[in-house]
Motif scaffolding. Structure first.
Motif, PDB file in Angstrom:
ATOM      1  N   PHE A  13      14.195  88.779 -13.638  1.00 46.63           N
ATOM      2  CA  PHE A  13      13.809  89.415 -12.383  1.00 46.63           C
ATOM      3  C   PHE A  13      12.813  88.561 -11.602  1.00 46.63           C
ATOM      4  O   PHE A  13      12.062  87.775 -12.184  1.00 46.63           O
ATOM      5  CB  PHE A  13      13.149  90.775 -12.654  1.00 46.63           C
ATOM      6  N   TYR A  17      11.509  92.698  -8.554  1.00 46.07           N
ATOM      7  CA  TYR A  17      12.311  93.286  -9.604  1.00 46.07           C
ATOM      8  C   TYR A  17      13.794  93.316  -9.258  1.00 46.07           C
ATOM      9  O   TYR A  17      14.546  94.210  -9.672  1.00 46.07           O
ATOM     10  CB  TYR A  17      11.814  94.685  -9.978  1.00 46.07           C
ATOM     11  N   TYR A 165       6.564  99.069 -17.490  1.00 48.12           N
ATOM     12  CA  TYR A 165       6.179  98.815 -16.102  1.00 48.12           C
ATOM     13  C   TYR A 165       4.721  98.373 -16.022  1.00 48.12           C
ATOM     14  O   TYR A 165       4.355  97.563 -15.164  1.00 48.12           O
ATOM     15  CB  TYR A 165       6.402 100.073 -15.252  1.00 48.12           C
ATOM     16  N   ALA A 168       4.730  94.761 -16.685  1.00 53.06           N
ATOM     17  CA  ALA A 168       5.327  94.047 -15.558  1.00 53.06           C
ATOM     18  C   ALA A 168       4.339  93.934 -14.402  1.00 53.06           C
ATOM     19  O   ALA A 168       4.206  92.868 -13.779  1.00 53.06           O
ATOM     20  CB  ALA A 168       6.604  94.761 -15.104  1.00 53.06           C
ATOM     21  N   TYR A 184      12.610  97.796 -17.230  1.00 58.67           N
ATOM     22  CA  TYR A 184      13.374  98.558 -16.241  1.00 58.67           C
ATOM     23  C   TYR A 184      14.197  99.666 -16.879  1.00 58.67           C
ATOM     24  O   TYR A 184      14.670 100.577 -16.197  1.00 58.67           O
ATOM     25  CB  TYR A 184      14.279  97.618 -15.437  1.00 58.67           C
ATOM     26  N   PRO A 279      14.573  99.671 -10.116  1.00 55.94           N
ATOM     27  CA  PRO A 279      15.316  98.413  -9.935  1.00 55.94           C
ATOM     28  C   PRO A 279      16.824  98.660  -9.970  1.00 55.94           C
ATOM     29  O   PRO A 279      17.310  99.417 -10.829  1.00 55.94           O
ATOM     30  CB  PRO A 279      14.871  97.573 -11.147  1.00 55.94           C
TER      31      PRO A 279
END
Length: 403
Positions: A13, A17, A165, A168, A184, A279
């Motif tokens: 990604f 994303y 998340y 991320a 995701y 995403p």
């Protein structure tokens, strides 16, 4: 030789994303006869399956070791440089022969990535050659010193093994360029969280579509929502159907599609509505899993393949609703054996879902046990089912994105 090798695919990604490439993972029975022969089998597998089926037009990341660099360069050149990133494994020593081989690949137009960098010293010999530095988020205590040392305009940093998340967002804050992991597919669970009413109304429409027993009942569901009616007509008039005459009424559309197809279409469409702030790869993953499990069940001679399709489609329901899977299933009525498959990977349905998950995660031992357990299905068949499912999911995403 695809009957000897199994592949997996993991998305890469960007900061938004959006998927910008796929890492291709391999495992299988390699032939004797030296690294040249092994390299040939791996390259031929990619060519045999078709890069367009595996990744569409997106780049692929392809792991290479020292033996491949020293002996397989000519075979590597059978792969298109505009689509292939070679990923140098962390076990490759920076010998002069290795560095020369890397420069040769670069001169041919290939991009290079350095895998699992954990220290400045390990990366230094390669820094003038590679385009991407991959850092293991879980194994690197503090990636910032490495990033500060090597930050320059033509080097990008990829954080791998990002499984939430929160991770991320933390990696994004550190100015990583690329991300890899299963964040995701995981829900953002908040204690006591319940899906908002807007999502509940979508789920109720999906439930009505799933239990409709006739075209008339399905028409009742669709006519209640102007947006659904509009998108249905746009869908059936899209180029993918190739109809000679435009369909102008919902009744005509339902008659052409039939109950089973319209039920499936509505389920896909409502899933995309649920994933509005997620995403897009999450929906693609659901579609891929649905198609894969449907085809796997069919290949294994099972009759009720619609349930397998639903099993794959709803395998990401927890991520869509940001609840646990147990709580997510309270919001929708599924057959008991489908629910068992979602909650227990050791159940009969769950074992098939586990095959799909194992391909995504590179859990090759489970795949081997599954194929050897009297099911009479081999790596070649799984590869073909997988690539067909990838291609089907890509096609559905392309159509749904225009609606």
């Amino acid at each position: 030789m695809t009957d000897k090798i199994i592949i997996g695919r993991q998305p890469v990604f960007n900061k938004n994303y959006s998927v910008v490439g796929y890492e291709i993972l391999f495992r299988g029975e390699m032939p004797t006869g030296g690294v040249d022969r092994t390299a040939q089998v791996v390259v031929n597998t990619l060519i045999d399956l078709g890069l367009d089926k595996v990744a569409g037009s997106l780049p692929v990341f392809f792991n290479i070791d020292e033996a491949f660099l020293l002996n397989g360069i000519q075979l590597a050149e059978a792969l298109p440089p505009e689509q292939v990133h070679f990923e140098i494994l962390e076990t490759v020593p920076p010998s002069e022969a290795v560095l020369q081989a890397c420069r040769a690949l670069k001169s041919k137009g290939y991009s290079l990535a350095l895998d699992d960098v954990t220290s400045i010293e390990a990366a230094k010999p390669f820094i003038d050659i590679v385009d991407i530095i991959k850092l293991d988020w879980l194994a690197t205590a503090d990636p910032l010193p490495i990033m500060r040392e090597f930050r320059r305009s033509n080097v990008r940093f990829l954080a791998e093994k990002i499984d939430s998340y929160e991770a991320a967002e933390a990696a994004k804050a550190m100015n990583f360029d690329l991300f890899q992991g299963f964040f995701y597919c995981h829900p953002e669970i908040v204690s006591g969280n319940k899906p908002p009413e807007s999502r509940m109304s979508i789920l109720r429409a999906m439930q009505q579509a799933m239990v409709a027993a006739s075209i008339d009942q399905m028409f009742t569901v669709i006519k209640q929502d102007v947006t659904l009616s509009y998108r249905l007509l746009k869908y059936i008039n899209s180029a993918s159907f190739g109809l000679k005459r435009e369909v102008q009424s919902i009744e005509q559309a339902l008659a052409l599609l039939g109950l089973r197809n319209i039920r499936r279409w509505l389920t896909l469409l409502t899933m995309t509505s649920l994933a509005e702030n997620k995403p897009p790869e999450l929906v693609r993953q659901a579609m891929y899993r649905a198609r894969f499990l449907e085809m796997l069940a069919k290949r294994m001679g099972e009759d009720v393949i619609d349930d397998d399709f639903l099993l794959g489609l709803f395998s990401i329901l927890d991520a869509l609703l940001d609840c646990t899977m147990q709580d997510s299933l309270k919001e929708i009525s599924l057959a008991q054996h489908v629910q068992s498959g979602l909650l227990d990977l050791n159940s009969p349905m769950g074992q098939k879902l586990a095959v799909c998950l194992s391909l995504e995660q590179g859990n090759w031992d489970y795949i081997s046990k599954f194929t050897e357990n009297g099911r009479r299905i081999d790596y070649r068949e799984i590869n073909m089912i997988q690539t067909d499912a990838m291609q089907w999911a890509d096609q559905q995403m392309a159509v749904l994105s225009t609606l």
